[in-house]
Structures are given as C-alpha cells and as structure tokens.
Design a protein around this motif. Sequence first.
Motif, PDB file in Angstrom:
ATOM      1  N   GLY A   4      13.802 -19.560   0.005  1.00  0.00           N
ATOM      2  CA  GLY A   4      13.768 -18.403   0.902  1.00  0.00           C
ATOM      3  C   GLY A   4      12.916 -17.275   0.349  1.00  0.00           C
ATOM      4  N   PHE A   5      12.986 -16.107   0.981  1.00  0.00           N
ATOM      5  CA  PHE A   5      12.137 -14.979   0.560  1.00  0.00           C
ATOM      6  C   PHE A   5      12.913 -13.661   0.650  1.00  0.00           C
ATOM      7  N   ILE A   6      12.474 -12.720  -0.129  1.00  0.00           N
ATOM      8  CA  ILE A   6      12.997 -11.355  -0.006  1.00  0.00           C
ATOM      9  C   ILE A   6      11.841 -10.520   0.550  1.00  0.00           C
ATOM     10  N   PRO A   7      12.067  -9.830   1.685  1.00  0.00           N
ATOM     11  CA  PRO A   7      10.942  -9.079   2.269  1.00  0.00           C
ATOM     12  C   PRO A   7      10.536  -7.892   1.399  1.00  0.00           C
ATOM     13  N   ASN A   8       9.304  -7.506   1.565  1.00  0.00           N
ATOM     14  CA  ASN A   8       8.742  -6.359   0.851  1.00  0.00           C
ATOM     15  C   ASN A   8       9.320  -5.063   1.424  1.00  0.00           C
ATOM     16  N   ALA A   9       9.056  -3.959   0.733  1.00  0.00           N
ATOM     17  CA  ALA A   9       9.480  -2.638   1.215  1.00  0.00           C
ATOM     18  C   ALA A   9       8.621  -2.244   2.416  1.00  0.00           C
ATOM     19  N   LEU A  10       9.044  -1.206   3.116  1.00  0.00           N
ATOM     20  CA  LEU A  10       8.237  -0.645   4.199  1.00  0.00           C
ATOM     21  C   LEU A  10       6.992   0.000   3.621  1.00  0.00           C
ATOM     22  N   PRO A  11       5.903  -0.020   4.343  1.00  0.00           N
ATOM     23  CA  PRO A  11       5.665  -0.661   5.633  1.00  0.00           C
ATOM     24  C   PRO A  11       5.157  -2.106   5.490  1.00  0.00           C
ATOM     25  N   PHE A  12       5.047  -2.562   4.191  1.00  0.00           N
ATOM     26  CA  PHE A  12       4.361  -3.848   3.927  1.00  0.00           C
ATOM     27  C   PHE A  12       5.115  -5.040   4.520  1.00  0.00           C
ATOM     28  N   LYS A  13       6.417  -4.844   4.742  1.00  0.00           N
ATOM     29  CA  LYS A  13       7.229  -5.904   5.337  1.00  0.00           C
ATOM     30  C   LYS A  13       6.636  -6.421   6.654  1.00  0.00           C
ATOM     31  N   PHE A  14       5.891  -5.538   7.331  1.00  0.00           N
ATOM     32  CA  PHE A  14       5.312  -5.923   8.632  1.00  0.00           C
ATOM     33  C   PHE A  14       3.818  -6.214   8.550  1.00  0.00           C
ATOM     34  N   GLU A  15       3.289  -6.324   7.320  1.00  0.00           N
ATOM     35  CA  GLU A  15       1.834  -6.493   7.189  1.00  0.00           C
ATOM     36  C   GLU A  15       1.493  -7.793   6.475  1.00  0.00           C
ATOM     37  N   ALA A  16       1.795  -8.914   7.133  1.00  0.00           N
ATOM     38  CA  ALA A  16       1.519 -10.217   6.532  1.00  0.00           C
ATOM     39  C   ALA A  16       0.026 -10.492   6.514  1.00  0.00           C
ATOM     40  N   GLY A  17      -0.438 -11.049   5.420  1.00  0.00           N
ATOM     41  CA  GLY A  17      -1.841 -11.484   5.346  1.00  0.00           C
ATOM     42  C   GLY A  17      -2.790 -10.374   4.931  1.00  0.00           C
ATOM     43  N   THR A  18      -4.029 -10.765   4.678  1.00  0.00           N
ATOM     44  CA  THR A  18      -5.050  -9.775   4.299  1.00  0.00           C
ATOM     45  C   THR A  18      -5.347  -8.880   5.496  1.00  0.00           C
ATOM     46  N   PRO A  19      -5.197  -7.596   5.318  1.00  0.00           N
ATOM     47  CA  PRO A  19      -5.382  -6.695   6.469  1.00  0.00           C
ATOM     48  C   PRO A  19      -6.858  -6.412   6.767  1.00  0.00           C
ATOM     49  N   ALA A  20      -7.084  -5.648   7.814  1.00  0.00           N
ATOM     50  CA  ALA A  20      -8.444  -5.274   8.226  1.00  0.00           C
ATOM     51  C   ALA A  20      -8.863  -4.047   7.413  1.00  0.00           C
ATOM     52  N   ILE A  21      -9.218  -4.289   6.153  1.00  0.00           N
ATOM     53  CA  ILE A  21      -9.391  -3.172   5.198  1.00  0.00           C
ATOM     54  C   ILE A  21     -10.545  -2.254   5.606  1.00  0.00           C
ATOM     55  N   ALA A  22     -11.683  -2.841   5.903  1.00  0.00           N
ATOM     56  CA  ALA A  22     -12.842  -2.004   6.260  1.00  0.00           C
ATOM     57  C   ALA A  22     -12.540  -1.197   7.528  1.00  0.00           C
ATOM     58  N   GLN A  23     -11.861  -1.835   8.464  1.00  0.00           N
ATOM     59  CA  GLN A  23     -11.529  -1.148   9.719  1.00  0.00           C
ATOM     60  C   GLN A  23     -10.567   0.013   9.476  1.00  0.00           C
ATOM     61  N   VAL A  24      -9.644  -0.177   8.541  1.00  0.00           N
ATOM     62  CA  VAL A  24      -8.725   0.905   8.184  1.00  0.00           C
ATOM     63  C   VAL A  24      -9.521   2.095   7.627  1.00  0.00           C
ATOM     64  N   VAL A  25     -10.473   1.778   6.754  1.00  0.00           N
ATOM     65  CA  VAL A  25     -11.306   2.834   6.162  1.00  0.00           C
ATOM     66  C   VAL A  25     -12.124   3.523   7.267  1.00  0.00           C
ATOM     67  N   GLY A  26     -12.632   2.723   8.194  1.00  0.00           N
ATOM     68  CA  GLY A  26     -13.414   3.284   9.310  1.00  0.00           C
ATOM     69  C   GLY A  26     -12.556   4.150  10.217  1.00  0.00           C
ATOM     70  N   LEU A  27     -11.325   3.720  10.435  1.00  0.00           N
ATOM     71  CA  LEU A  27     -10.423   4.515  11.283  1.00  0.00           C
ATOM     72  C   LEU A  27     -10.138   5.876  10.639  1.00  0.00           C
ATOM     73  N   ALA A  28      -9.931   5.873   9.337  1.00  0.00           N
ATOM     74  CA  ALA A  28      -9.681   7.150   8.655  1.00  0.00           C
ATOM     75  C   ALA A  28     -10.889   8.078   8.811  1.00  0.00           C
ATOM     76  N   ALA A  29     -12.094   7.490   8.749  1.00  0.00           N
ATOM     77  CA  ALA A  29     -13.308   8.313   8.915  1.00  0.00           C
ATOM     78  C   ALA A  29     -13.367   8.888  10.327  1.00  0.00           C
ATOM     79  N   ALA A  30     -12.938   8.093  11.313  1.00  0.00           N
ATOM     80  CA  ALA A  30     -12.939   8.582  12.705  1.00  0.00           C
ATOM     81  C   ALA A  30     -11.953   9.734  12.860  1.00  0.00           C
ATOM     82  N   ILE A  31     -10.798   9.606  12.243  1.00  0.00           N
ATOM     83  CA  ILE A  31      -9.790  10.677  12.351  1.00  0.00           C
ATOM     84  C   ILE A  31     -10.278  11.931  11.613  1.00  0.00           C
ATOM     85  N   ASP A  32     -10.896  11.734  10.457  1.00  0.00           N
ATOM     86  CA  ASP A  32     -11.463  12.895   9.739  1.00  0.00           C
ATOM     87  C   ASP A  32     -12.488  13.593  10.626  1.00  0.00           C
TER      88      ASP A  32
END
Length: 410
Positions: free
Chosen positions: A267-295
């Motif tokens: 079995g498994f023990i889930p990770n802490a928040l918010p990573f518990k809901f972030e399975a797999g390699t995320p969209a890292i470049a897009q995250v960085v781009g989104l932060a630039a858009a918000i800035d």
Amino acid sequence: MSTLTVEQITALRQDFPILDQEVNGKPLVYLDNAATSQKPQAVLDALQAYYTRDNSNVHRGAHTLSNRATERFEAARETVRAFLNARETAEIVWTRGTTEAINLVAQSWGRTFLKRGDLAVITALDHHSNIVPWQILREQLGIELAHVPVTPDGHLDQDAYDQLLKRGPKLVAFNQVSNAIGTRNPAAEMIRKAREAGAITVLDGAQATPHFRVDVQALDCDFYAFSGHKVFGPTGIGALYGRRELLEAMPPWHGGGEMIEHVTLEGFIPNALPFKFEAGTPAIAQVVGLAAAIDYLNAQDRQALEAHELNLLKMATDGVREIPGARILADHTDKVAVLSFLIEGTHPADIGTLLDQQGIAVRTGHHCTMPLMQHFGVPGSVRASFAFYNTEEDVRRLLEGLKKVLRFLL
Ligand code: PMP
C-alpha cells in the motif's frame, strides 16, 4: 473608474507580439479571448528562460538545476496563492486547468462525501466542464442533479435557486462569469446562501480571473478553479483552490509519483498537501509561465483594464443593436466584456467564416454551453470576447466587418 488612454493601450499591445500580424491580408483583430487569451512577451521570455537555463524535474533532485526548477515551481504556487488570496500555498493544487480541477473535486470529494439520493445543484449557465463531471458522478453514485434555470434576459433565476436550497443540497457548483454570454453572477451572495443551506461550494473562475481581482476568502467558497491560458498564461496549466480542511479529508484522485510519502507493495501513504493531488511530473514550464502572466497582470491597474474592456463592450453592443434582426443574448449590464449575438436570416458559423476572411477572429457555435443554447432556443451564437489589449479600432472593424458580411449573406 479610470480607463486606459490610447497611448497606454498602444504600449500594452506591444507586449503581445502575436497581435502584430496580418490574417487573410488584413491586420488581425483578435476577439476570441474567452476561448483563450494571448500571451505577453514576459510569459514567452519566462518559458524560454526556464527551458534554456533551469529545466529539470522538481522535488526529486539533489542537484542544482532540480533545486532551481523546484524553487521557481514553488514560488509560482505562492504567486497563485496571492492571486486568489488563499490562506496558504497548501491550498493551491496544480491542475491542467479548470476542467481537471472540477473533475478532481467531483471524483475525490464527491465520490467520498456524496451518496445515493444526495442533491447537487449546478446551473443552466454552466460550461460543460461544470456539468458533465457531475453527470458522470450521478451515474457512478446515483446522486440527484438539479440546475438553477436562466431567466430570459440571461441571469440566474435567484428565486428558483432559493427554492432549490430549501431542499438541502450537499453541493452547489456554478461559474462566477458565463463564458457564453458574459453574465457576472452574484457569487458571494450565492455562496453565502449555499453555506447557510449546508452545501459546499465549487466556483468555476475560468472567465472571472481574466477580468477582475478574485479573493477566495472574501467569496468564502470551498473550491475555486481557473485556467492559466485564460489569464494570459500558457495552456495545460491551471489551479484548484480548496479549503484546507476539505482537501485534508479528501483521498488522492490520481496515483503515481510525487503524490506519495511512502509506498510498499502492500500500500501507500499519501503525501502532504498539496502534493497529494499532484501525481506525476507536473507542467513545470507552464507553471513558471503562469506566474509570469500573473506578475504581468499585477503590474497593471486592473480596474482601468476592466473599465476599458467595458467601454469596448458598450461600443460593440450599441453597434450590434443597430443591425436589423440582431438578437443579443443577455442584453444587460451585469457582464464582463463578452458580446454574444445572432442575426436573423444568417447562421453564426457563416458570420464567423466571413469575418475571418477580413482578419477578424470571433467564436461561433455553442461555446461548450449546449444547455444554455437550448434555453435560448438557438443552435449557437456569434461571440466577440474582449481583452484589455483590444481597441476601439477593433470594435469599428468588427462592426464594419459585420455590415459587409450581411450585405453578402442577406
Ligand atoms: N468554465 C468556463 C466558464 C470556461 O469558459 C472554460 C473554458 N472555455 C472552462 C470552464 C474550461 O476551461 P479549460 O478548458 O481551460 O479547462
């Protein structure tokens, strides 16, 4: 409310290189911002810089590039936390966008905390992405799904909503702003009433976030979803805000790397928040781009941007109203800058194609809101949706373009 000067708009437009091009031999007029918005140079630069210098997988590496990528990734989470005014970054879960965020709530919170016969309330104004996930859940669990109807002028019927609340729904989900007709719903009041009725609330913020400031604490919603590509950031990234207590109580949705703290073959023990809901390699470049858009957005006077957009909406609405046979869906002023209309004797798709020949991009069709189109008794509409980089000249081109189209079609 102060608005933008012509010089300010000209300067803003220079931040969006894509706008400076010809389409079908005419300068581009981009009026499909509700489908996706254009990206400022700052976002393009952030993507380029990330892939040129920092690209690596996050949270895993004991090496410098991985640490840099992780720092940028988590700094972006703080940017989104502040953008929504959430209490803490643990309440911000990366998703592919609004659609995935709502599906996450349905499949994790819904499947755990709803049971056969429970009532969930959505609205006839919703995008398919806030309808179908709940219909899937209805098939899985046997919940009851009811909707708030829309008035003939394109508002949510608040009396009908009050009646539905008396039936004690467990969940209320609706959009803050309609993508198809632009109606701005009285979200804070609707959330307060839902809470009093004992329901949790899910807000679809896909069309609110591009137009005005959002504050999830002031709204007092339980979940809030939005998409990066609508707020001048990349596609493939968005976020779900969730109240900590709810996220804590929810099981993971997707399983895989990153979302676990420990795994054995048993079995498994889930990770802490918010990573518990972030399975797999995320969209890292897009995250960085989104932060630039918000800035980028944060550096603007957002009220002035909105006032400018609303001026364009008024000018376009007045112009379309003068066209014989024009019918505006939701001809009221509780709106963001979205103009949805039909012209008697023509099909929306033909108008779209003929406008495109003049370099003018609008959306035609059902806008992923088939139930709303059924309510209005139309197959679809022509939708011109504005962003702050649009100009009065864009509106003039649209109105002249429509006149030409009608001479051809009628
Ligand atoms: N809700 C609304 C109101 C929208 O306008 C959209 C996008 N058109 C969505 C949800 C879905 O967003 P996405 O496709 O980015 O997941």
